[in-house]
Design a protein around this motif. Structure first.
Motif, PDB file in Angstrom:
ATOM      1  N   ILE A   1       3.146   1.140  19.130  1.00 27.89           N
ATOM      2  CA  ILE A   1       3.909   1.556  18.580  1.00 27.89           C
ATOM      3  C   ILE A   1       3.264   2.048  16.943  1.00 27.89           C
ATOM      4  CG2 ILE A   1       6.214   1.949  19.405  1.00 27.89           C
ATOM      5  CD1 ILE A   1       7.086  -0.047  17.157  1.00 27.89           C
ATOM      6  N   SER A   2       3.283   2.975  16.506  1.00 28.77           N
ATOM      7  CA  SER A   2       2.618   3.128  15.078  1.00 28.77           C
ATOM      8  C   SER A   2       3.657   3.011  14.136  1.00 28.77           C
ATOM      9  CB  SER A   2       1.822   4.471  14.864  1.00 28.77           C
ATOM     10  OG  SER A   2       0.959   4.332  15.194  1.00 28.77           O
ATOM     11  N   VAL A   3       3.655   1.960  12.891  1.00 33.79           N
ATOM     12  CA  VAL A   3       4.717   2.362  12.153  1.00 33.79           C
ATOM     13  C   VAL A   3       4.276   2.316  10.959  1.00 33.79           C
ATOM     14  CG1 VAL A   3       6.220   0.286  13.242  1.00 33.79           C
ATOM     15  CG2 VAL A   3       4.089  -0.802  11.735  1.00 33.79           C
ATOM     16  N   GLN A   4       4.809   2.979   9.531  1.00 36.16           N
ATOM     17  CA  GLN A   4       4.794   2.971   8.627  1.00 36.16           C
ATOM     18  C   GLN A   4       5.369   1.549   7.066  1.00 36.16           C
ATOM     19  OE1 GLN A   4       6.617   6.894   6.931  1.00 36.16           O
ATOM     20  NE2 GLN A   4       5.522   7.851   7.732  1.00 36.16           N
ATOM     21  N   VAL A   5       4.542   1.055   6.910  1.00 37.45           N
ATOM     22  CA  VAL A   5       4.341   0.508   6.235  1.00 37.45           C
ATOM     23  C   VAL A   5       4.582   0.510   4.351  1.00 37.45           C
ATOM     24  CG1 VAL A   5       4.221  -2.177   5.225  1.00 37.45           C
ATOM     25  CG2 VAL A   5       4.017  -1.167   8.203  1.00 37.45           C
ATOM     26  N   TYR A   6       5.593   0.059   3.733  1.00 35.50           N
ATOM     27  CA  TYR A   6       5.789   0.595   2.334  1.00 35.50           C
ATOM     28  C   TYR A   6       4.918  -0.964   2.133  1.00 35.50           C
ATOM     29  CZ  TYR A   6       8.619   4.335   4.045  1.00 35.50           C
ATOM     30  OH  TYR A   6       8.884   5.660   4.239  1.00 35.50           O
ATOM     31  N   THR A   7       4.344   0.222   0.397  1.00 30.78           N
ATOM     32  CA  THR A   7       3.924  -1.267  -0.825  1.00 30.78           C
ATOM     33  C   THR A   7       3.780  -0.963  -1.823  1.00 30.78           C
ATOM     34  OG1 THR A   7       1.690  -2.611  -1.010  1.00 30.78           O
ATOM     35  CG2 THR A   7       0.965  -0.688  -0.739  1.00 30.78           C
ATOM     36  N   PRO A   8       3.578  -0.880  -2.909  1.00 30.93           N
ATOM     37  CA  PRO A   8       3.480  -0.267  -4.766  1.00 30.93           C
ATOM     38  C   PRO A   8       2.736   0.439  -4.531  1.00 30.93           C
ATOM     39  CG  PRO A   8       4.743  -3.114  -4.834  1.00 30.93           C
ATOM     40  CD  PRO A   8       4.029  -2.348  -3.040  1.00 30.93           C
ATOM     41  N   LEU A   9       2.458   1.584  -5.621  1.00 33.00           N
ATOM     42  CA  LEU A   9       1.605   2.065  -5.403  1.00 33.00           C
ATOM     43  C   LEU A   9       0.850   1.309  -6.168  1.00 33.00           C
ATOM     44  CD1 LEU A   9       0.075   5.396  -5.340  1.00 33.00           C
ATOM     45  CD2 LEU A   9       1.475   5.662  -7.227  1.00 33.00           C
ATOM     46  N   PHE A  10       0.623   0.501  -7.623  1.00 32.75           N
ATOM     47  CA  PHE A  10      -0.582   0.509  -8.461  1.00 32.75           C
ATOM     48  C   PHE A  10      -0.954  -1.340  -7.819  1.00 32.75           C
ATOM     49  CE2 PHE A  10       1.333   3.427 -10.225  1.00 32.75           C
ATOM     50  CZ  PHE A  10       0.729   4.156 -10.630  1.00 32.75           C
ATOM     51  N   ASP A  11      -1.984  -1.679  -8.516  1.00 32.27           N
ATOM     52  CA  ASP A  11      -1.803  -2.842  -8.441  1.00 32.27           C
ATOM     53  C   ASP A  11      -1.089  -3.819  -8.911  1.00 32.27           C
ATOM     54  OD1 ASP A  11      -4.049  -2.227  -7.287  1.00 32.27           O
ATOM     55  OD2 ASP A  11      -6.030  -2.463  -8.419  1.00 32.27           O
ATOM     56  N   GLY A  12      -0.770  -3.590  -9.928  1.00 30.89           N
ATOM     57  CA  GLY A  12      -0.322  -4.363 -10.789  1.00 30.89           C
ATOM     58  C   GLY A  12       1.247  -4.288 -10.561  1.00 30.89           C
ATOM     59  N   ARG A  13       2.031  -4.205  -9.303  1.00 30.93           N
ATOM     60  CA  ARG A  13       2.517  -4.255  -9.042  1.00 30.93           C
ATOM     61  C   ARG A  13       2.790  -4.500  -7.633  1.00 30.93           C
ATOM     62  NH1 ARG A  13       5.942  -3.309 -13.301  1.00 30.93           N
ATOM     63  NH2 ARG A  13       6.017  -1.242 -14.181  1.00 30.93           N
ATOM     64  N   CYS A  14       1.506  -5.619  -7.246  1.00 31.72           N
ATOM     65  CA  CYS A  14       1.064  -6.294  -6.272  1.00 31.72           C
ATOM     66  C   CYS A  14       0.962  -4.981  -5.796  1.00 31.72           C
ATOM     67  CB  CYS A  14       2.028  -7.250  -6.194  1.00 31.72           C
ATOM     68  SG  CYS A  14       2.057  -8.548  -7.515  1.00 31.72           S
ATOM     69  N   GLY A  15       0.665  -3.801  -5.266  1.00 31.12           N
ATOM     70  CA  GLY A  15       0.010  -2.846  -4.141  1.00 31.12           C
ATOM     71  C   GLY A  15      -1.006  -3.220  -3.427  1.00 31.12           C
ATOM     72  N   VAL A  16      -1.149  -2.699  -2.545  1.00 29.14           N
ATOM     73  CA  VAL A  16      -2.776  -3.060  -0.895  1.00 29.14           C
ATOM     74  C   VAL A  16      -2.873  -2.514  -0.590  1.00 29.14           C
ATOM     75  CG1 VAL A  16      -2.857  -3.965   1.088  1.00 29.14           C
ATOM     76  CG2 VAL A  16      -0.620  -5.491   0.139  1.00 29.14           C
ATOM     77  N   ASN A  17      -3.481  -2.293  -2.042  1.00 29.18           N
ATOM     78  CA  ASN A  17      -5.075  -0.740  -1.570  1.00 29.18           C
ATOM     79  C   ASN A  17      -5.854  -0.398  -1.032  1.00 29.18           C
ATOM     80  OD1 ASN A  17      -3.400   0.399  -3.816  1.00 29.18           O
ATOM     81  ND2 ASN A  17      -4.727  -1.061  -5.329  1.00 29.18           N
ATOM     82  N   HIS A  18      -6.539  -2.263  -0.490  1.00 33.08           N
ATOM     83  CA  HIS A  18      -7.690  -2.628   0.235  1.00 33.08           C
ATOM     84  C   HIS A  18      -7.128  -2.854   1.515  1.00 33.08           C
ATOM     85  CE1 HIS A  18      -8.905  -1.048  -3.691  1.00 33.08           C
ATOM     86  NE2 HIS A  18      -8.714  -2.712  -3.844  1.00 33.08           N
TER      87      HIS A  18
END
Length: 236
Positions: free
Chosen positions: A105-122
Motif C-alpha cells: 500500500i501507499s501511505v502519507q507520512v507527515y513531518t514538520p516543514l522546516f529543518d529547525g522543527r525536525c522536519g525530514v527533508n532529505h
C-alpha cells in the motif's frame, strides 16, 4: 528636520521588522535537538517501522489542504510554522505496525516543514528506506528527524536481522543511553533488564549488537557476532 525624523522612524521600523524576522528564522532553525538512541530502542519506542520507497512530496496545512511553496509564503507566520511536509511512501515490508499497515500500500507520512522543527527533508526518491514513526490519535502517520530513518542498502546484516525479528523479540530489554547525565555501567548494575549504550563510543554497537534477554535469569546483555568482538568492546 521633519524628513530626517521620518527617515529615522522608517529606519526604526525596518530594524524592528528585521529583528522579528530573524527571531522567526532562528526559531525555525534552532529548535531541533535529538537525544541519541540505539536503533533497537528506536524500534521498540516507535508505533511503526517500515521498509518503504518515497514517491512524492507535498506541503499540507493544518486543515490538510495541499499548497505550493509560493502560496505558503503569502500566509501568516503562525500558519507557515504549523505546515507539514507530506511524504508519499510505497510500503514493501512492515516490521512493526502490522495491525494498521500492510505491504504493497501507499501511505502519507507527515513531518514538520522546516529543518529547525525536525522536519525530514532529505529522502532520496525510489530508494528503499527503513522509516520509523508514530501513529497519532487522529490516525495520521508522523515522523521527524529524531525518528530513525536510513537507506536499506546502508544497513548491516545485524541491523536487518534486528528489524526482521531480534529487536521486536527483545523489547522487554531497555537500551539505556549512558554518558549523558549518567555513568555507563550504573544502570546495568541497578536494573537487570538494562544494556548501557555509550553514544560517544557506540558505533559498533549500533551496527552489530542487540540487547537480548538471557534465558537463565531473565536479565539482558549485549549480543554480537563473534567476528565483531574486536569492534564491539565491553561498555563497563
Amino acid at each position: 528636520m521633519k524628513e530626517l525624523s521620518n527617515l529615522w522612524k522608517m529606519w526604526t521600523i525596518y530594524q524592528c521588522a528585521l529583528i522579528l524576522m530573524l527571531q522567526g528564522i532562528y526559531e525555525v532553525l534552532a529548535d531541533c535537538t535529538c537525544f541519541p538512541k540505539h536503533p533497537q530502542q528506536h524500534f521498540c519506542e516507535s508505533d511503526f517501522v517500515i521498509k518503504a520507497t518515497a514517491k512524492a512530496l507535498d506541503i499540507a496545512l493544518p486543515n490538510d489542504s495541499n499548497i505550493t511553496y509560493a502560496q505558503l509564503m503569502d500566509l501568516p507566520t503562525e500558519v507557515i510554522n504549523s505546515a507539514n511536509k507530506v511524504w508519499k511512501l510505497k510500503i514493501s515490508h512492515v516490521f512493526k505496525g502490522k495491525s494498521f499497515l500492510f505491504p504493497g500500500i501507499s501511505v502519507q507520512v507527515y513531518t514538520p516543514l522546516f529543518d529547525g522543527r525536525c522536519g525530514v527533508n532529505h529522502i532520496q526518491e525510489n530508494k528503499p528506506y527503513v522509516i520509523m514513526g508514530n501513529l497519532e490519535t487522529d490516525g495520521k502517520l508522523t515522523f521527524d528527524f529524531c525518528n530513525w530513518h536510513r537507506k536499506w542498502e546502508e544497513l548491516t546484516a545485524r541491523q536487518k536481522k534486528g528489524f526482521r525479528n531480534t529487536y521486536k523479540d527483545n523489547c522487554s530489554c531497555h537500551v539505556h543511553t549512558c554518558g549523558i547525565g549518567s555513568i555507563c555501567g550504573e544502570r546495568e548494575k541497578q536494573f537487570v533488564n538494562n544494556c548501557d549504550w555509550d553514544p560517544f563510543n557506540g558505533a559498533c554497537y549500533n551496527k552489530h549488537a542487540t540487547c537480548v534477554l538471557r534465558r537463565k535469569d531473565k536479565g539482558c546483555e549485549w549480543n554480537y557476532p563473534i567476528d565483531q568482538k574486536d569492534c564491539v568492546f565491553p561498555m563497563r
